[in-house]
Design an enzyme around this catalytic site. Structure first.
Site, PDB file in Angstrom:
ATOM      1  N   HIS A  52       0.829  -1.198   0.000  1.00  0.00           N
ATOM      2  CA  HIS A  52       0.000   0.000   0.000  1.00  0.00           C
ATOM      3  C   HIS A  52       0.867   1.253   0.000  1.00  0.00           C
ATOM      4  CE1 HIS A  52      -3.692  -2.326   1.762  1.00  0.00           C
ATOM      5  NE2 HIS A  52      -3.272  -2.798   0.601  1.00  0.00           N
ATOM      6  N   GLU A  54       1.240   3.688   2.086  1.00  0.00           N
ATOM      7  CA  GLU A  54       1.965   3.969   3.317  1.00  0.00           C
ATOM      8  C   GLU A  54       3.273   3.178   3.394  1.00  0.00           C
ATOM      9  OE1 GLU A  54      -2.449   3.542   4.648  1.00  0.00           O
ATOM     10  OE2 GLU A  54      -1.206   3.003   2.912  1.00  0.00           O
ATOM     11  N   CYS A  77      -5.186   0.682   6.583  1.00  0.00           N
ATOM     12  CA  CYS A  77      -5.849  -0.594   6.873  1.00  0.00           C
ATOM     13  C   CYS A  77      -5.285  -1.198   8.149  1.00  0.00           C
ATOM     14  CB  CYS A  77      -5.684  -1.559   5.700  1.00  0.00           C
ATOM     15  SG  CYS A  77      -3.991  -2.128   5.444  1.00  0.00           S
ATOM     16  N   ALA A 164     -18.170   6.388 -28.097  1.00  0.00           N
ATOM     17  CA  ALA A 164     -17.398   7.275 -28.966  1.00  0.00           C
ATOM     18  C   ALA A 164     -18.258   7.571 -30.185  1.00  0.00           C
ATOM     19  CB  ALA A 164     -16.088   6.607 -29.381  1.00  0.00           C
ATOM     20  N   SER A 178     -17.125   1.721 -37.943  1.00  0.00           N
ATOM     21  CA  SER A 178     -16.938   2.578 -36.761  1.00  0.00           C
ATOM     22  C   SER A 178     -15.473   2.802 -36.408  1.00  0.00           C
ATOM     23  CB  SER A 178     -17.659   1.964 -35.552  1.00  0.00           C
ATOM     24  OG  SER A 178     -17.119   0.690 -35.245  1.00  0.00           O
ATOM     25  N   LEU A 214     -11.309  -5.758 -25.767  1.00  0.00           N
ATOM     26  CA  LEU A 214     -11.884  -5.309 -24.494  1.00  0.00           C
ATOM     27  C   LEU A 214     -10.884  -5.366 -23.350  1.00  0.00           C
ATOM     28  CD1 LEU A 214     -15.458  -6.918 -24.676  1.00  0.00           C
ATOM     29  CD2 LEU A 214     -14.730  -4.650 -25.446  1.00  0.00           C
ATOM     30  N   GLU A 314     -19.777  -0.432 -22.732  1.00  0.00           N
ATOM     31  CA  GLU A 314     -19.221   0.158 -23.943  1.00  0.00           C
ATOM     32  C   GLU A 314     -20.135   0.070 -25.163  1.00  0.00           C
ATOM     33  OE1 GLU A 314     -15.292  -0.415 -25.169  1.00  0.00           O
ATOM     34  OE2 GLU A 314     -14.401  -0.060 -23.215  1.00  0.00           O
ATOM     35  N   GLY A 316     -23.563  -1.884 -27.583  1.00  0.00           N
ATOM     36  CA  GLY A 316     -23.881  -0.709 -28.394  1.00  0.00           C
ATOM     37  C   GLY A 316     -25.068   0.062 -27.861  1.00  0.00           C
TER      38      GLY A 316
END
Length: 384
Positions: A52, A54, A77, A164, A178, A214, A314, A316
């Site tokens: 982490h 810290e 934590c 987009a 596209s 993806l 994302e 369609g």
């Protein structure tokens, strides 16, 4: 008591550091250690499973951490997870004072970290929402960790709608082309959005037409988001394994939701073949008299059960509309390119039925607009 201007300056530095890295599903955290007015150590949480913020700061500070002040954006934590508790390391290094940006809503922490430090003799101070300068820092921290905080507070995935499009709202031409509507800088930012989410979700039409990976292709990303595909009739098949990237589970995990209405005996066999590739296939049972469509409410419920903290939707246009109509979307990220595609048959970012009255339309609040090369990204929170 209000923090000093010097305290605020160092906390601002910690906030800047917190934005680095890709720690999903963990929170973004930055830490700074100061002794006698000088910076002696700093760090951030780079990815889930790594030390982490810290710990990095303490390692850098070394013996200078004794009697120093630690500024950390989120409560340290106090439990064992993938890494040991930060509170113990802070106490062992002899830090005298800790300034905390905000408490961690994780029930394993939630004030316990602060209490443990105080019991160990450490002076702990929290930013106050009642003091203007400190409240502004809290707002920034809320924005940095909006996904993590929402998941912890509501036990439901934070959902961002991303698209987009051209200036006239088209995500593809009437022929389905596209690539590429937006430029390289916008696409790089879109990859960052993927890296910030636990899962990326698309419909089967997007997969079949675009053959997307993806994945988040950025330096520093060590954990790829779960790829989720809504494929009512299981049009994705084992035989597409050579040319559909989402079926390559060496890149990232893939989860497909499909409809099982108890009548098509081929569906379980197709699902079994996909599972032989490592692709997870989950049936959603619907009434045989209903349209064979995967209900997004059931998808979100299933993903929440799996511990998925956030989803980037994302595409369609039909899938996006389903999430918006179900009032599941928390935020939008709409990318606009300075192009005019036109065409009554060209696909749009939001399809479906839409609202009947303008007055009923969901509103987008806290809107921000950024220029990315020749393109723009509009982001904001959805209010129903």
């Amino acid at each position: 008591m209000a923090l000093s201007e010097q305290d605020l300056r160092w906390m601002r530095r910690a906030v800047q550091l917190s934005k680095r890295g890709f720690p999903v599903p963990n929170p973004h955290v930055g830490a700074v250690i100061v002794k006698e007015g000088a910076l002696v150590g700093e760090g951030f949480h780079p990815y889930a499973g790594a030390p982490h913020a810290e710990i990095f700061a303490l390692q850098q500070a070394g013996e200078h951490a004794r009697d120093a002040t630690l500024y950390v954006t989120l409560e340290p934590c106090c439990h064992y997870g993938r890494t040991p508790p930060c509170t113990q390391a802070i106490l062992q290094h002899g830090v005298r004072r800790v300034v905390v940006g905000m408490l961690d809503p994780n029930p394993q922490v939630a004030g316990k970290g602060v209490a443990e430090l105080q019991q160990g003799g450490v002076q702990v101070e929290l930013l106050s929402p009642d003091i203007s300068a400190e409240a502004k820092l809290i707002e920034r921290l809320e924005a940095v960790n909006r996904i993590y905080l929402y998941w912890r507070r509501h036990k439901r995935p934070f959902i961002t709608l991303k698209a987009a499009m051209s200036l006239d709202g088209k995500i593809a031409t009437h022929t389905g082309d596209s690539k590429w509507i937006t430029g390289e800088r916008a696409r790089r930012y879109a990859h960052r959005l993927r890296a910030e989410h636990d899962a990326v979700l698309v419909g089967i039409e997007t997969v079949l037409k675009d053959r997307p990976h993806l994945t988040a292709r950025l330096r520093g990303v060590t954990r790829q988001p779960l790829r989720v595909v809504l494929d009512s009739n299981l049009r994705l098949s084992y035989h597409m394994r050579g040319f559909q990237p989402v079926l390559n589970t060496k890149e990232a995990d893939t989860l497909i939701f499909y409809v099982d209405n108890y009548t098509d005996r081929k569906m379980p066999k197709k699902a079994d073949l996909l599972r032989s590739l490592g692709v997870q296939s989950v049936p959603i049972y619907v009434d045989p008299n209903e349209p064979p469509r995967v209900p997004v409410e059931a998808v979100v419920e299933n993903l929440a059960y799996r511990g998925v903290s956030s989803i980037l939707v994302e595409g369609g246009g039909q899938v996006a509309a389903s999430f918006l109509e179900a009032k599941l979307v928390n935020r939008i990220a709409y990318f606009y390119a300075p192009k005019l595609i036109g065409g009554a048959e060209a696909r749009t970012a939001l399809e479906g039925l839409g609202v009947a009255q303008v007055a009923d339309a969901p509103r987008v609040q806290n809107v921000s607009i950024r220029k990315l090369g020749e393109d723009w990204v509009v982001e904001g929170d959805v209010a129903y």
